[in-house]
Design a protein around this motif. Sequence first.
Motif, short mmCIF file in Angstrom:
data_model
loop_
_atom_site.label_atom_id
_atom_site.label_comp_id
_atom_site.label_asym_id
_atom_site.label_seq_id
_atom_site.Cartn_x
_atom_site.Cartn_y
_atom_site.Cartn_z
N ARG A 182 -7.67 5.08 -12.60
CA ARG A 182 -7.80 6.34 -13.34
C ARG A 182 -6.57 7.23 -13.11
NH1 ARG A 182 -11.80 8.54 -15.84
NH2 ARG A 182 -11.85 10.75 -16.30
N ASP A 183 -6.12 7.33 -11.86
CA ASP A 183 -4.92 8.14 -11.58
C ASP A 183 -3.69 7.58 -12.29
OD1 ASP A 183 -6.39 9.87 -10.00
OD2 ASP A 183 -5.72 9.00 -8.10
N ALA A 184 -3.56 6.26 -12.28
CA ALA A 184 -2.41 5.65 -12.95
C ALA A 184 -2.45 5.91 -14.45
CB ALA A 184 -2.38 4.14 -12.67
N GLU B 41 0.85 -1.19 0.00
CA GLU B 41 0.00 0.00 0.00
C GLU B 41 0.88 1.23 0.00
OE1 GLU B 41 -3.26 -0.03 -0.26
OE2 GLU B 41 -3.45 -2.20 -0.11
N ASN C 224 -3.97 8.41 -15.96
CA ASN C 224 -3.68 9.84 -16.15
C ASN C 224 -2.18 10.10 -16.02
OD1 ASN C 224 -6.15 11.11 -16.81
ND2 ASN C 224 -6.80 10.95 -14.68
N ASP C 225 -1.53 9.42 -15.07
CA ASP C 225 -0.08 9.57 -14.92
C ASP C 225 0.66 9.11 -16.17
OD1 ASP C 225 -0.38 10.57 -12.38
OD2 ASP C 225 0.24 8.72 -11.36
N ARG D 120 -1.94 2.20 -2.99
CA ARG D 120 -2.10 1.99 -4.43
C ARG D 120 -2.80 3.20 -5.04
NH1 ARG D 120 0.45 -2.31 -6.30
NH2 ARG D 120 0.22 -4.18 -5.10
N SER D 121 -2.42 3.52 -6.25
CA SER D 121 -3.13 4.56 -7.00
C SER D 121 -4.40 3.95 -7.57
CB SER D 121 -2.28 5.06 -8.17
OG SER D 121 -1.11 5.66 -7.72
N SER D 122 -5.38 4.79 -7.81
CA SER D 122 -6.56 4.30 -8.51
C SER D 122 -6.16 4.05 -9.96
CB SER D 122 -7.69 5.32 -8.45
OG SER D 122 -7.38 6.44 -9.26
#
Length: 137
Positions: free
Chosen positions: A35-37, A29, A39-40, A31-33
């Motif tokens: 969607r965030d990953a 832990e 977008n990254d 973890r990114s969501s």
Amino acid sequence: MKPSAFAEVDTALWWLRQDAQARAELIIEPRSSARDALNDINASQIPAGRKHLNIWCKGGNFDVVIISAAFERHGLPIPWHYWRVRDMRTLQCLAQATGCSPARQTLKHHSLEDACYQAQVVAEIWQRHSDAFIEHC
């Protein structure tokens, strides 16, 4: 029992047979969501003017399909054109036929190390064969 439950059990059993360090990555832990990953990836990894971007994968019918579906599911543009998908297994096969086979020195089944290793293999094989081609032109 649903058919998908069998696949999940098989997957869990497969992971239990992997290296402890690779298994540990499954539970670290935070973890990114998704969607965030995604977008990254779009913001930091994809160059502007994506028309020239090739996406290399180890088999064109698994990872690239999953990540493309994730971009679509989250309403994000897929940052490469479908005709730019390249299969590194084909490149590896051609390289092995000419005696080039980069050795793996990273942990297997660790997503970041797998990606870095695969990028290194593609770059090394591409460079070796591009240089040889250029010298003979």
